[in-house]
Design an enzyme around this catalytic site. Structure first.
Site, PDB file in Angstrom:
ATOM      1  N   HIS B  32      -8.481   2.708  10.085  1.00  0.00           N
ATOM      2  CA  HIS B  32      -8.799   3.977   9.421  1.00  0.00           C
ATOM      3  C   HIS B  32      -7.977   5.146   9.934  1.00  0.00           C
ATOM      4  O   HIS B  32      -7.906   6.184   9.290  1.00  0.00           O
ATOM      5  CB  HIS B  32     -10.303   4.281   9.528  1.00  0.00           C
ATOM      6  CG  HIS B  32     -10.720   4.700  10.901  1.00  0.00           C
ATOM      7  ND1 HIS B  32     -11.160   3.803  11.849  1.00  0.00           N
ATOM      8  CD2 HIS B  32     -10.748   5.906  11.493  1.00  0.00           C
ATOM      9  CE1 HIS B  32     -11.455   4.454  12.957  1.00  0.00           C
ATOM     10  NE2 HIS B  32     -11.207   5.736  12.764  1.00  0.00           N
ATOM     11  N   THR B  33      -7.338   4.988  11.104  1.00  0.00           N
ATOM     12  CA  THR B  33      -6.508   6.097  11.589  1.00  0.00           C
ATOM     13  C   THR B  33      -5.118   6.073  10.963  1.00  0.00           C
ATOM     14  O   THR B  33      -4.294   6.923  11.251  1.00  0.00           O
ATOM     15  CB  THR B  33      -6.352   6.042  13.119  1.00  0.00           C
ATOM     16  OG1 THR B  33      -5.683   4.829  13.447  1.00  0.00           O
ATOM     17  CG2 THR B  33      -7.673   6.118  13.816  1.00  0.00           C
ATOM     18  N   GLN B  34      -4.869   5.093  10.112  1.00  0.00           N
ATOM     19  CA  GLN B  34      -3.541   5.005   9.504  1.00  0.00           C
ATOM     20  C   GLN B  34      -3.457   5.682   8.141  1.00  0.00           C
ATOM     21  O   GLN B  34      -2.443   5.608   7.463  1.00  0.00           O
ATOM     22  CB  GLN B  34      -3.103   3.543   9.396  1.00  0.00           C
ATOM     23  CG  GLN B  34      -3.031   2.895  10.761  1.00  0.00           C
ATOM     24  CD  GLN B  34      -2.444   1.512  10.728  1.00  0.00           C
ATOM     25  OE1 GLN B  34      -2.230   0.951   9.668  1.00  0.00           O
ATOM     26  NE2 GLN B  34      -2.172   0.955  11.897  1.00  0.00           N
ATOM     27  N   ASN B 137      -0.279   3.991  15.186  1.00  0.00           N
ATOM     28  CA  ASN B 137      -1.443   4.874  15.155  1.00  0.00           C
ATOM     29  C   ASN B 137      -0.958   6.304  14.963  1.00  0.00           C
ATOM     30  O   ASN B 137      -1.112   7.151  15.836  1.00  0.00           O
ATOM     31  CB  ASN B 137      -2.215   4.722  16.477  1.00  0.00           C
ATOM     32  CG  ASN B 137      -3.522   5.484  16.446  1.00  0.00           C
ATOM     33  OD1 ASN B 137      -4.007   5.855  15.376  1.00  0.00           O
ATOM     34  ND2 ASN B 137      -4.085   5.720  17.609  1.00  0.00           N
TER      35      ASN B 137
END
Lengths: 262, 262
Positions: B32-34, B137
């Protein structure tokens, strides 16, 4: 019977509040051959007398270039100085890599100061047996710092450390007020003359035993640019010695040296 | 109770079946941080003869929802560097904290004011961005860094989520790169050489005009914006500007959207 009980490690104070191991380390600095540093408004000059262990060996390196804008002169254990100067090179490179900025001189001096201090507070460590004169140029101009094994660092206008350095310090103190406005050449002259003061009777400055380095605030096309660290070693110091220091046989006195300064 | 401490306090296997570890360890790494969640749109920057102007609106969108209407996307780094953020807002807040820490550390380590200029910060930020993208990231941001370089010349450059850097007398991120950049380039017919002919008023007017164009045509934009003018005297940051003199007359001419079919 009269053995000193407070000098077994560098973390124990004597009842008089002294740390003997640190004081012994400072003795190692006094054993090293003399180095001199001085600053003007535009330049910083480091000079040093090199020693050879024996007639057949090479001379021990006394001045180390850390970066384009930074150099150190050492008195004491050369191997300890290598550890410190390598650390300074690393820090300097790290600053250039991550910020694109030459590391500020005060910053890197504080870093080696902190390292040296930590060995006076951790059992089993020993202090660095070396004193350094750190010369460099940053946004605030040229700087000279003295570093000693205790971890003490001080900014200096002029400084001499090592064997017989008191004579050089006396010279520097006598001419101190002239340094600020010196040109590059004049500052080199004072550096060499101060060095010469501290030599033993039968010794003189030669191309073999003299090292000199200069860093300055320069400019290029109206922009401020560092005049990069330049070391004069071996044959390169010849012309500087000829121009500034009278060699043997002419028997010049202190009077001469003082006249040529003004 | 049995004599295996690691089983104490856990649902009993004989009652509930074997524990399903997939609840705590997913088969795939976090992803989800991408991708960004709450985002800011364009940032504009223009150099002029003695400084830089930079602007961004105050909106943070959640997808196409105009979620937060009072988000300051321009932050200053004393004494005169300004950074404008496009892209993910939480990553912007992370970078903001990073810069805050950097500023405090720099000032703590320097006896006078720190010496990091806009170019140094841009180098630093681009390394941070590249490191994070190499970790898979990324910090999902496009940034403009404005201020002065070591020669006290106006400095403007971008860094993005891939660690790519770009420098030009006018810059825009996001939608602005398509809509505003061509308009801003009219100020600089000869690229870098034109900077000396552009006044502060011209630059500010051009940026304000572009903010208006962006509000007309970028559906993720807003009519409230921040604008910073950076000169040698410091940063003049206004965070609550409104778009003046809007004219939607052109809207009549547009066909083919929404309920209007032709």
């Amino acid at each position: 019977m009269f053995r000193n009980n407070y000098d077994n490690d560098s973390v124990t104070f004597s009842p008089q509040g002294r740390i003997f191991q640190v004081e012994y380390a400072q003795e190692a600095v006094k054993q090293g051959s003399v180095v001199v540093g001085l600053v003007s408004k535009t330049h910083v000059v480091l000079t040093a007398v090199k020693r050879n262990a024996e007639e057949l060996s090479s001379y021990q390196k006394k001045i180390v270039g850390v970066d384009d804008h930074l150099g150190v002169a050492l008195a004491g254990l050369a191997s300890d100085a290598r550890v410190l100067s390598n650390f300074m090179k690393q820090q300097s490179l790290a600053s250039k890599l991550s910020y694109g900025r030459p590391i500020p001189v005060e910053r890197v001096v504080n870093m080696i100061g902190d390292r040296a201090q930590s060995s006076t507070q951790h059992y089993g460590k020993r202090p660095y047996g070396v004193g350094l004169l750190v010369g460099g140029v940053d946004d605030l101009g040229p700087h000279l710092f003295e570093f000693s094994p205790s971890g003490l660092t001080q900014e200096m206008l002029a400084c001499a450390i090592g064997a017989r350095s008191q004579m050089a310090r006396t010279y520097l103190e006598r001419h101190l007020d002239k340094f600020a406005d010196c040109s590059r050449e004049e500052l080199i002259k004072h550096g060499l003359l101060a060095l010469k003061e501290s030599l033993a009777q039968d010794k003189e400055l030669t191309v073999d035993n003299t090292s000199l380095a200069v860093i300055g605030v320069g400019s290029k096309e109206g922009k401020r640019r560092v005049e990069n660290f330049k070391m004069y070693d071996g044959q390169e110091v010849g012309p500087l010695l000829e121009a500034n220091v009278e060699t043997s046989g002419t028997g010049e006195g202190e009077g001469d040296a003082m006249e040529t300064d003004s | 109770m049995n004599h295996y401490p690691q089983a104490w306090g856990r649902p009993r296997n004989d009652v509930y079946g074997p524990y399903d570890h997939s609840y705590t360890h997913s088969a795939m790494p976090k992803t989800h941080t991408q991708s960004p969640a709450v985002t800011g749109t364009s940032v504009l920057g223009v150099k002029f003869k003695d400084g830089v102007v930079i602007a961004a609106d105050n909106l943070a969108s959640y997808g196409s929802l105009a979620r937060f209407t009072d988000v300051k996307r321009i932050r200053t780094f004393a004494p005169n560097t300004v950074i404008g953020f496009g892209g993910d807002v939480s990553d912007m807040q992370y970078l903001d904290r990073l810069l805050q820490t950097l500023e405090i550390n720099e000032n703590y380590l320097s006896s006078s004011e720190h010496s990091l200029n806009a170019r140094n910060l841009h180098t630093y930020l681009s390394k941070v961005m590249y490191k994070r993208r190499s970790d898979f990231n990324p910090l999902w941001n496009m940034m403009l860094i404005a201020g002065f370089d070591e020669d006290e010349k106006p400095f403007l450059a971008s860094a993005d989520l891939l660690g790519t850097t770009f420098s030009s007398p006018t810059l825009a991120t996001g939608f602005g790169a398509h809509l505003a950049q061509p308009l801003l380039r009219r100020l600089m017919p000869n690229d870098e050489e034109s900077v000396k002919d552009v006044t502060k008023e011209q630059a500010v007017d051009a940026v304000r005009a572009c903010m208006k164009v962006l509000f007309y045509r970028d559906a993720r934009s807003m009519d409230k914006y921040s604008i910073a003018v950076i000169t040698k005297d410091g940063v003049d940051l206004k965070e609550d500007e409104k778009l003046e003199n809007q004219s939607w007359a052109f809207a009549d001419q547009i066909r083919g959207y929404g309920t209007q079919v032709n």
